[in-house]
Design an enzyme around this catalytic site. Structure first.
Site, PDB file in Angstrom:
ATOM      1  N   GLU A  60       0.840  -1.215   0.000  1.00  0.00           N
ATOM      2  CA  GLU A  60       0.000   0.000   0.000  1.00  0.00           C
ATOM      3  C   GLU A  60       0.872   1.261   0.000  1.00  0.00           C
ATOM      4  O   GLU A  60       0.556   2.241  -0.655  1.00  0.00           O
ATOM      5  CB  GLU A  60      -0.935   0.001   1.221  1.00  0.00           C
ATOM      6  CG  GLU A  60      -2.041  -1.044   1.104  1.00  0.00           C
ATOM      7  CD  GLU A  60      -2.933  -1.093   2.337  1.00  0.00           C
ATOM      8  OE1 GLU A  60      -2.402  -1.398   3.427  1.00  0.00           O
ATOM      9  OE2 GLU A  60      -4.140  -0.809   2.207  1.00  0.00           O
ATOM     10  N   GLU A 118      -4.126  -9.339   3.564  1.00  0.00           N
ATOM     11  CA  GLU A 118      -4.837  -9.070   4.822  1.00  0.00           C
ATOM     12  C   GLU A 118      -5.998 -10.021   5.068  1.00  0.00           C
ATOM     13  O   GLU A 118      -6.303 -10.392   6.199  1.00  0.00           O
ATOM     14  CB  GLU A 118      -5.362  -7.622   4.840  1.00  0.00           C
ATOM     15  CG  GLU A 118      -4.297  -6.553   5.025  1.00  0.00           C
ATOM     16  CD  GLU A 118      -3.606  -6.140   3.734  1.00  0.00           C
ATOM     17  OE1 GLU A 118      -3.756  -6.842   2.710  1.00  0.00           O
ATOM     18  OE2 GLU A 118      -2.899  -5.122   3.757  1.00  0.00           O
TER      19      GLU A 118
END
Ligand code: NAD
Length: 704
Positions: free
Chosen positions: A105, A125
């Site tokens: 990210e 995740e």
């Protein structure tokens, strides 16, 4: 400036490097360091552009997941990433290693990404019951499109360099990504074109916004695989927001949902299993300097259900296997089954015809045990009969080379008795695979009384190499998994006699989250297996009965393979329907035993099947058969389909509360008159002290 982030210069380009070994986790100091570096470099007129990189093994593998759910300090990651993205000068990410989660990210906040060959990028995740929480669900669709983003985010698998380049997750590949990034940043600076911020780059959304059908089809297919998990659905919703909401609003919603998921029991359970999987192969008394033996050639004895699947695991990772059978006919049958299984993978596009040929060419059949003389590890997978196994280990002692590891795939038999058939019991252990052995992740490694540490270490390492989850356990009847399963099986039969139907029991268990109920499972595996074992043993050793299952077998009802078992299977169908004949049999058997049948609710069924397993798990811990509660959880999640989101039986027990479980077991012991249901002493004690099984794991961690 933080010690964990450094700035160096290459001409007018500043190189900002994360220095937080081992994996450059994005701890507070790192986040603050990057934020401050950006502020400083934005204001420095001598800097034309920035390269963001990481030292050591990887750019950054993301957040430190041990810190999830604990209070953390600002600046939070989304703010840091936006700071990078808003830089008035080009920022280019130079990536290497495993760039995952928050690490990836962070790179999405940069204006370009250049990776070394072999880099893996991704947003895993979801595997921890979460979703990307720092812009991943909004920025990735703005680079590769919403549908492709779903395919990356929802399964959570890392993406290799080549595929990432093709999709556009990275912009270029270079052997020296930092040098290439410096060059790229210089060029961008001198060209002076406006910098494209990913969060404002809406072009890749246009097509999917105009026609949602393909996106929704992919979303529905991915959701179907989610098996009761909340996180995949949350990821899909979030990617949808990239098309439906203004980006700033979507980013806030993403963060809020991420924080909610962190506190959810599902994510806690998945994080528990994540750590349990890694810990289960750690052996407390393993000397530090032990080195595994080399395994380059494997022997497998028996080409039946298990031997074939076990052999495939080795061929899949390029290790040659010699398979021994009693006859050429049995070998041919075994090889045909292996090839058929590989063909299914080819037809589903999971491997190529060339892969199939390569793997089959690693497998050699023989009917002569002497052909195992050069094998580094030999796994016996013949019938579950002690005499045959003993004979084989006696022969192996003569044939195998001195350094060979000798393993048995026995389900129940005493590994120490088998080891005694050799003059090298230190080289013997159990490697208990689960059916289908080429698919199921669990590998129980059964440590015998005399198993040498080096031999144990070899089995653990080979287990990892063939991509299993190795869990080290001790010797007892059925080891961890089958011993606990037995506690459950004894109750399933009793529930039938007391008033439940097979379909009620199965529905309660699938409702709990198992993929199959015990009766449907029995029909699938074949009821005759247990029946034959019980006959061999002259009934059941511990007084438990299987009168209904035995009666069905006497009637020739072995399950799916005979079209009838606890259920009826219409021509070729895998879904069973209830059978009045079975209902009659149950009623008659109950009447003969003088049992008055009654209505039994779902709650009682679940408690009577799951709580005795937990109590057996407590005995297993007390006896040291399993080293820690998390090991038992790993066994059940990876070998028996215990719902991942419940975290395994021992974690689940802690969530329910041990006092409640103790009280219910005492209640059932009293109301059914079955003393075996009384809670194990350890369960009793922990409940009295107001503790959970996790307290044992903490004690162990402190002692280490
Ligand atoms: P299986 O009957 O399918 O296969 C056993 C094979 O061993 C047969 O092909 C037989 O010809 C061969 N064999 C017998 N004696 C031999 C000898 N002396 N030399 C060479 N080959 C010989 O049985 P399976 O289900 O594969 O089980 C094998 C072992 O794995 C058993 O110990 C069983 O308890 C264990 N196990 C089975 C499962 C399961 O679900 N089937 C799961 C875990 C462990």
């Amino acid at each position: 400036m933080s010690d964990l982030v450094t700035i160096t210069r290459n001409g007018s380009i500043a190189i900002v490097s994360i220095e937080n070994p081992p994996v450059n986790a994005l701890a507070y100091e790192v986040r603050a360091g990057i934020f401050n570096a950006m502020e400083q470099l934005a204001a420095d007129a001598s800097v034309a552009g920035v390269v963001l990189t990481g030292s050591g093994r990887t750019f950054s593998a993301g957040a430190d997941i041990r810190e999830f759910g604990k209070p953390s300090q600002e600046p939070w990651l989304p703010v840091v990433i936006q700071k990078v993205e808003d830089m008035p000068k080009p920022v280019v990410a130079a990536l290497h290693g495993t760039v995952l989660g928050g690490g990836f990210e962070l790179s999405l906040g940069c204006h370009a990404r250049i990776a070394a060959p072999g880099t893996k990028v991704g947003l895993p995740e979801v595997k921890l019951g979460l979703m990307p929480g720092a812009g991943g669900t909004q920025r990735l669709p703005r680079i590769i499109g919403p549908e492709a983003a779903l395919k990356v985010i929802v399964p959570g698998e890392p993406v290799g360099t080549e595929a990432a380049l093709k999709m556009g997750m990275i912009d270029a590949v270079s052997d020296d990504p930092v040098a290439a990034a410096v060059e790229h940043a210089s060029r961008m600076a001198s060209e002076g074109k406006p910098l494209v911020k990913v969060r404002e780059n809406d072009a890749p959304l246009v097509a999917a916004k105009a026609d949602r059908s393909s996106f929704e089809e992919t979303a529905a297919a991915l959701l179907k695989k989610a098996k009761g998990l909340k996180a995949p659905a949350a990821c899909i919703d979030a990617v949808r927001w990239s098309m439906d909401l203004p980006v700033d609003e979507a980013l806030v919603k993403e963060r809020e949902t991420f924080m909610k998921l962190i506190d959810d029991d599902q994510s806690k359970a998945q994080r528990h299993i994540f750590f349990a999987e890694r810990e289960a192969a750690k052996v407390a008394d393993m000397p530090k300097d032990v080195k595994p033996r080399e395994v380059n050639k494997v022997g497998v004895i028996g080409a039946g259900t298990m031997g074939g699947g076990i052999s495939m695991n080795f061929a899949n990772v390029g290790i040659p296997v010699t398979i021994i059978e009693t006859s050429q006919e049995a070998l041919d049958r075994g090889f045909a089954t292996i090839e058929k299984n590989y063909r299914i993978s080819v037809s589903r596009g999971r491997m190529t015809e060339d892969d199939l040929k390569a793997r089959m060419s690693l497998l050699t059949g023989s009917t002569d045990m002497n052909d195992l003389a050069d094998a580094d590890m030999i796994i016996e997978a013949v019938f579950e009969e002690m005499d045959i196994k003993k004979q084989i280990f006696g022969d192996l002692d003569r044939i195998a080379k001195p350094t060979a590891v000798l393993a048995t795939n026995t389900s129940y038999l005493n590994v120490d008795d088998i080891a005694q058939m050799t003059k090298r019991p230190g080289s013997v252990l159990g490697t208990h695979f689960f059916s289908p052995a080429n698919v199921m992740k669990l590998l129980e490694i059964v440590r015998g009384a005399e198993t040498e540490p080096e031999v144990l270490a070899t089995a653990i390492e080979i287990g990892r190499r063939i991509r299993k989850v190795p869990v080290v356990v001790g010797v007892c009847f059925g080891f961890v998994g089958n011993r606990m399963l037995r506690a459950r099986s004894l109750e399933t039969e009793r529930l039938l006699l007391e008033g439940a139907t097979p379909q009620q029991v199965d529905a309660a268990i699938t409702g709990f989250g198992f993929p199959m109920g015990p009766f449907a499972m029995g029909d699938l595996a074949g009821l005759d297996i247990g029946w034959r074992i019980r006959k061999q043993m002259g009934g059941s050793a511990d007084g438990g009965s299987a009168d209904i299952a035995d009666a069905l077998c006497e009637m020739g009802r072995f399950g799916q393979k005979t079209g009838r078992g606890f259920y009826i299977y219409e021509q070729g169908s895998r879904a069973g329907t209830p059978d009045p004949e079975v209902a009659d049999l149950i009623e008659e058997t109950a009447a003969k035993k003088g049992i008055t049948r009654r209505q039994i609710g779902e709650e009682e069924i679940v408690e009577r099947l799951i709580y005795p397993m937990i109590s057996e798990g407590a005995k297993i811990l007390d006896e040291g058969i399993a080293q820690r509660p998390g090991d038992i959880d790993a066994v059940w999640v990876f070998g028996y389909g215990f719902p991942l989101w419940r975290g395994g039986p021992m974690f689940y027990a802690d969530q329910v509360g041990l006092a409640h479980i103790r009280d219910r077991l005492n209640h059932y012991a009293e109301t059914t008159g079955n003393k075996a249901l009384k809670p194990a002493p350890l369960l009793d004690r922990l409940a009295d002290e107001g503790l959970g099984f996790a307290s044992l794991a903490r004690k162990e961690a402190k002692a280490a």
